[in-house]
Design a protein around this motif. Structure first.
Motif, PDB file in Angstrom:
ATOM      1  N   UNK A  99       0.871  -1.174   0.000  1.00  0.00           N
ATOM      2  CA  UNK A  99       0.000   0.000   0.000  1.00  0.00           C
ATOM      3  C   UNK A  99       0.905   1.219   0.000  1.00  0.00           C
ATOM      4  N   UNK A 100       0.414   2.274  -0.619  1.00  0.00           N
ATOM      5  CA  UNK A 100       1.203   3.510  -0.700  1.00  0.00           C
ATOM      6  C   UNK A 100       0.257   4.694  -0.646  1.00  0.00           C
ATOM      7  N   UNK A 101       0.693   5.751   0.012  1.00  0.00           N
ATOM      8  CA  UNK A 101      -0.048   7.019  -0.037  1.00  0.00           C
ATOM      9  C   UNK A 101       0.961   8.156   0.038  1.00  0.00           C
ATOM     10  N   UNK A 102       0.568   9.255  -0.568  1.00  0.00           N
ATOM     11  CA  UNK A 102       1.475  10.367  -0.765  1.00  0.00           C
ATOM     12  C   UNK A 102       0.725  11.673  -0.551  1.00  0.00           C
ATOM     13  N   UNK A 103       1.382  12.628   0.048  1.00  0.00           N
ATOM     14  CA  UNK A 103       0.821  13.965   0.207  1.00  0.00           C
ATOM     15  C   UNK A 103       0.333  14.477  -1.150  1.00  0.00           C
ATOM     16  N   UNK A 104      -0.846  15.093  -1.159  1.00  0.00           N
ATOM     17  CA  UNK A 104      -1.408  15.623  -2.414  1.00  0.00           C
ATOM     18  C   UNK A 104      -0.445  16.557  -3.136  1.00  0.00           C
ATOM     19  N   UNK A 105       0.352  17.272  -2.386  1.00  0.00           N
ATOM     20  CA  UNK A 105       1.299  18.231  -2.967  1.00  0.00           C
ATOM     21  C   UNK A 105       2.288  17.554  -3.920  1.00  0.00           C
ATOM     22  N   UNK A 107       1.619  14.612  -5.716  1.00  0.00           N
ATOM     23  CA  UNK A 107       0.987  13.756  -6.725  1.00  0.00           C
ATOM     24  C   UNK A 107       1.404  14.204  -8.124  1.00  0.00           C
ATOM     25  N   UNK A 108       1.479  13.251  -9.033  1.00  0.00           N
ATOM     26  CA  UNK A 108       1.739  13.563 -10.435  1.00  0.00           C
ATOM     27  C   UNK A 108       3.178  13.916 -10.758  1.00  0.00           C
ATOM     28  N   UNK A 109       4.115  13.585  -9.867  1.00  0.00           N
ATOM     29  CA  UNK A 109       5.520  13.933 -10.100  1.00  0.00           C
ATOM     30  C   UNK A 109       6.411  12.702 -10.218  1.00  0.00           C
ATOM     31  N   UNK A 110       5.794  11.518 -10.316  1.00  0.00           N
ATOM     32  CA  UNK A 110       6.574  10.290 -10.455  1.00  0.00           C
ATOM     33  C   UNK A 110       7.169   9.766  -9.164  1.00  0.00           C
ATOM     34  N   UNK A 111       6.827  10.399  -8.057  1.00  0.00           N
ATOM     35  CA  UNK A 111       7.417  10.001  -6.773  1.00  0.00           C
ATOM     36  C   UNK A 111       6.867   8.665  -6.295  1.00  0.00           C
ATOM     37  N   UNK A 112       5.555   8.480  -6.397  1.00  0.00           N
ATOM     38  CA  UNK A 112       4.970   7.197  -5.979  1.00  0.00           C
ATOM     39  C   UNK A 112       5.541   6.063  -6.828  1.00  0.00           C
ATOM     40  N   UNK A 144      -4.509   2.928 -10.099  1.00  0.00           N
ATOM     41  CA  UNK A 144      -4.525   1.874 -11.119  1.00  0.00           C
ATOM     42  C   UNK A 144      -3.410   2.123 -12.130  1.00  0.00           C
ATOM     43  N   UNK A 145      -3.274   3.363 -12.586  1.00  0.00           N
ATOM     44  CA  UNK A 145      -2.204   3.702 -13.537  1.00  0.00           C
ATOM     45  C   UNK A 145      -0.831   3.476 -12.916  1.00  0.00           C
ATOM     46  N   UNK A 146      -0.672   3.849 -11.650  1.00  0.00           N
ATOM     47  CA  UNK A 146       0.597   3.643 -10.953  1.00  0.00           C
ATOM     48  C   UNK A 146       0.943   2.161 -10.904  1.00  0.00           C
ATOM     49  N   UNK A 147       0.008   1.342 -10.464  1.00  0.00           N
ATOM     50  CA  UNK A 147       0.265  -0.097 -10.349  1.00  0.00           C
ATOM     51  C   UNK A 147       0.645  -0.694 -11.700  1.00  0.00           C
ATOM     52  N   UNK A 148      -0.079  -0.341 -12.733  1.00  0.00           N
ATOM     53  CA  UNK A 148       0.206  -0.898 -14.053  1.00  0.00           C
ATOM     54  C   UNK A 148       1.547  -0.411 -14.580  1.00  0.00           C
ATOM     55  N   UNK A 149       1.893   0.831 -14.315  1.00  0.00           N
ATOM     56  CA  UNK A 149       3.193   1.368 -14.731  1.00  0.00           C
ATOM     57  C   UNK A 149       4.334   0.647 -14.003  1.00  0.00           C
TER      58      UNK A 149
END
Length: 175
Positions: A99-105, A107-112, A144-149
């Protein structure tokens, strides 16, 4: 090495931008900035709990020795703990849930992606784990996109199943 080697000494995993390591009491101020944010829990299966609202509680209980990992995702540039990653529900040292979660700030930067890939690689190269899996609410397109990537494959769908304390449709992903 094996999972048994990490029962008391959790791994520290380095990437280009991140250090994935156990959370520390010095992380509390930055954790308080993002952990209580209710929007992070939209697809989490539950709302923010006591430790999410009061991260200092993470450090008041005695840690029990476990093969599971609960790690912070820390930006190297400023040492801010901006997310969390778990490997848990380990069965017979063979498979575990992630499981993973990330601060909204962040998101969308490839960090996860960077963090999940590093932990996945670590698990497969440094422990006897042969399989990682997770469940994800079907509405959570970003996860879903993260997991598949990261190479996870959709293996099934549960209709109106219980995810933590929420009833929803969710996918099972595995690698």
């Amino acid at each position: 090495m094996s999972l048994a080697d990490y029962i008391t000494n959790k791994p520290i995993i380095e990437t280009e931008r991140l250090t994935v390591r156990p959370l520390q009491p010095t992380d509390i101020p930055v954790l308080k900035e993002w952990m209580p944010d209710k929007s992070l829990y939209t697809y989490w299966g539950k709302g923010p709990g006591k430790t999410d609202k009061n991260p200092e509680l993470l450090f008041t209980k005695v840690e029990k020795p476990t093969k599971s990992f609960h790690l912070g995702i820390v930006m190297k540039e400023n040492q801010k703990a901006i997310g969390e990653l778990w490997v848990y529900l380990i069965e017979k040292d063979r498979m575990g849930k992630v499981a993973i979660r990330l601060s909204n700030e962040y998101h969308g930067k490839g960090i996860a992606h960077e963090a999940l890939m590093a932990v996945t690689r670590f698990c497969f190269e440094n422990t006897e784990l042969q399989r990682l899996w997770t469940d994800v609410d079907i509405r959570n397109t970003a996860s879903i996109q993260l997991l598949e990537k990261c190479g996870f494959q959709r293996e099934g769908q549960i209709r109106q199943g219980k995810m933590v304390s929420t009833w929803c449709d969710y996918y099972i992903y595995g690698l």
